[in-house]
Structures are given as C-alpha cells and as structure tokens.
Enzyme design. Structure first.
Site, PDB file in Angstrom:
ATOM      1  N   SER A  68       0.856  -1.188   0.000  1.00  0.00           N
ATOM      2  CA  SER A  68       0.000   0.000   0.000  1.00  0.00           C
ATOM      3  C   SER A  68       0.890   1.236   0.000  1.00  0.00           C
ATOM      4  O   SER A  68       1.753   1.373  -0.856  1.00  0.00           O
ATOM      5  CB  SER A  68      -0.953  -0.017   1.204  1.00  0.00           C
TER       6      SER A  68
ATOM      7  N   HIS B 256      -2.185  -1.086  -3.674  1.00  0.00           N
ATOM      8  CA  HIS B 256      -3.260  -0.108  -3.505  1.00  0.00           C
ATOM      9  C   HIS B 256      -2.901   1.134  -4.317  1.00  0.00           C
ATOM     10  O   HIS B 256      -1.961   1.852  -3.982  1.00  0.00           O
ATOM     11  CB  HIS B 256      -3.407   0.274  -2.026  1.00  0.00           C
TER      12      HIS B 256
ATOM     13  N   ASP C   1      -4.880  -4.786   5.409  1.00  0.00           N
ATOM     14  CA  ASP C   1      -5.204  -5.571   4.230  1.00  0.00           C
ATOM     15  C   ASP C   1      -4.080  -6.546   3.924  1.00  0.00           C
ATOM     16  O   ASP C   1      -2.902  -6.192   3.978  1.00  0.00           O
ATOM     17  CB  ASP C   1      -5.430  -4.649   3.020  1.00  0.00           C
TER      18      ASP C   1
END
Length: 330
Positions: A151, A178, A275
């Site tokens: 991310s 992401h 995540d």
C-alpha cells in the site's frame, strides 16, 4: 489553491497549517525552518518545481511528503519519479475549480493523516540486480507462485523488488498494490522499463506462468480461479472486503491459498492498515511460506506489523534483501 487547501485542512481540529510556499525552493527552505510533520506539495511550480523540493528536502532534512498535483491528469511519470526520490504518497488534484477540490476534502484529510505517520525513507540507489548475473535458479522449485501486497510506499518498494528479480525466474508473480485505477497502466510500463521479465496488467483469463509478473488492476478485486481443466487463471470478484477494495490484497491471497496451497509464497510490503493479513494467514495455514517487510525499511509499518504480530508472517525481511531471500526459498 493554497488558501483553499489550507482552509480544508484547518477544518480538522487535529491538523494545523504552519506555512505555505509559492514554489519548490521556498517549500524546501520553509520545511527546514519550521520542521513540519508533513509537506503537501504540488509538482508544477515554474523553475523550482516539486521535484526540486523533493530532492532537496530528502537530502537535507527528510520528512513525509504528500504530492497533491494535477500533473497526474496528463503525465504520471514525474509522479512516480517523485515517489522514487522519497515522496510517500500521491493524490490527484483537479485541473481547475475549487469546488472540485472541496469534493476531495475527506480523502485529503485521510491521506494527510496517513502520510504524516510515514517514516522518510532514504533511497537505495544501489539496488541488487540478480538479473545481471548468471542464472541463479534451479529447474525444480518448492513453490509455484509468489503473491505480493503493498500500500502506501509500495510503488517504490515494488519497483525495487521487481527490478531485482532474475531473468530466469521460474515462477509467476502476482502483485496487488493499492493504487488508483488510472495509475496501474503507467506503473506497469515503468516496471517493464526496469526489468527483463514480462510485466502485464491483470486481465480475465490470463494464465500465471513462469517469469510473468501480473499487476492487479484497480477496477475490481483480482482472484485466482480454475477452469474446467483445473488450470489457474486470473478472474475478478464482486465480493467486498472490509480492509480495502479495488484492489484487495486479501481477495488475491485468499484465492491463492485455496488454489496453490503449500506451493504458494506470500509477501506483505509497506502500507497502512491490515489488508493482506487474512490472506497471508491463509497461505501460511495451507503450508505456504510467508514473509513481510521489516520495520526499518518500511515507509509505513502498518500492514507488515499486523502480519508479524498476528503470526501470519513467518519472518521480517529488509526490502533490499527481499528478492534474494525469496529466490533462496525457491
């Protein structure tokens, strides 16, 4: 725009705007003087642009930088260059119109609070190039796929890992970063320019094969499904994941755990949130191998920390050693 952004940030009582600057030179000088927790930086500012500020600040007094620019509407290359030089994250600014900027108010606040927690990262200019040597991998291997999730801070980390993979890589790699959907294609093109491997954006029906690096698109959640012959292929799911969506690391890794079992490797790189932790845990439970980026080399130690503390990650590895470690495990 400086007044508008200052007003938007000041609406949150936990944030304080301590200064503004007209160009990159003044931004670097004021950052050194006031020592802010974070700098919100445009790219297009005449002679002393955003890149000037990023390079000077990261050299003289590193601090978390959020790029807020309309540059990405036409050319994302300078944005990726700024991230490679040490900026933490990027947010697209409307080409014109303060009203459109106001629509991004909540996202701006969220990004600022996230980036403010990041650790300024010195750029590793001497990336280990496994690909430049003789073939390093054996014909046989213990695993059939490598799944990587990242991310905030991930684009630079992924670039370092992918550029260090050997040209004779004998397993496929699937990467979930992401990132806004419109960023994915330019990111794929950038990675292709730094690697002898074939790097593609994931599309329905693509078969993961040795040496192929697949980047998950940003329009939905990527999963692995099997066709009538039991062959794994790229597909997409409408399932919503609480931690993050489009693309979800958990969606990818949970499906990889199901279809590859003990023959899968899972990797969690820098990023905020959790995540990927469930997916990494599933790979581990199936007998696969799991690792995460260590605290020292992470821009944001959120996802890797959650993976380590939950036991989903078996080991923490420095970013500069990640590719070589993965190849040694193969």
């Amino acid at each position: 725009m400086r007044l508008l952004i200052s007003d938007l940030l000041s609406e949150d009582q936990s944030l304080e705007v301590i200064g503004t600057a007209v160009n990159g030179k003044e931004a670097a000088a004021k950052s050194k003087q006031h020592k802010p927790d974070l700098l919100v930086l445009d790219m297009n500012m005449g002679e002393y642009d955003g890149m000037y500020a990023v390079k000077r600040i990261m050299k003289e007094n590193p601090l978390p930088i959020l790029i807020l620019s309309a540059q990405g509407n036409t050319d994302l290359a300078p944005i990726f260059d700024a991230l490679q030089q040490g900026a933490v994250d990027y947010m697209n600014k409307p080409s014109r119109g303060g009203s459109k900027m106001r629509m991004l108010h909540e996202e701006l606040i969220r990004k600022v609070k996230s980036v403010a927690r990041a650790k300024p990262r010195a750029i590793n200019k001497e990336i280990l190039k496994l690909k430049n040597g003789k073939p390093v991998l054996k014909t046989d291997h213990k695993y059939d796929i490598i799944a990587i999730g990242a991310s905030t801070g991930g684009p630079t980390a992924i670039e370092e890992v992918v550029s260090s993979l050997p040209s004779d890589l004998n397993v496929p790699v699937i990467i979930c970063q992401h990132m806004p959907a419109n960023f994915i294609r330019p990111f794929v093109d950038r990675l292709n320019g730094n690697s002898p491997l074939q790097i593609v954006m994931g599309e329905r029906g693509i078969v993961p094969r040795p040496g192929l690096v697949i980047i998950c698109p940003g329009h939905s959640n990527t999963v692995i499904e099997e066709d009538d012959k039991g062959e794994p292929k790229i597909s997409f799911t409408s399932e919503v994941f609480r931690e993050y969506n489009n693309p979800s690391i958990n969606a990818l890794m949970l499906s990889i755990a199901t279809h590859y079992g003990p023959r899968a490797m899972g990797v969690i790189l820098t990023g905020m949130g959790k995540d990927g932790v469930k997916g990494l845990a599933a790979i581990k439970e199936k007998g696969g191998y799991t690792v995460s980026q260590d605290k020292e080399s992470s821009v944001l130690y959120g996802m890797p920390k959650a993976a380590i503390e939950s036991g989903a990650s078996l080991k923490a590895i420095s970013l500069k050693d990640m590719s070589r470690h993965l190849m040694s495990r193969l």
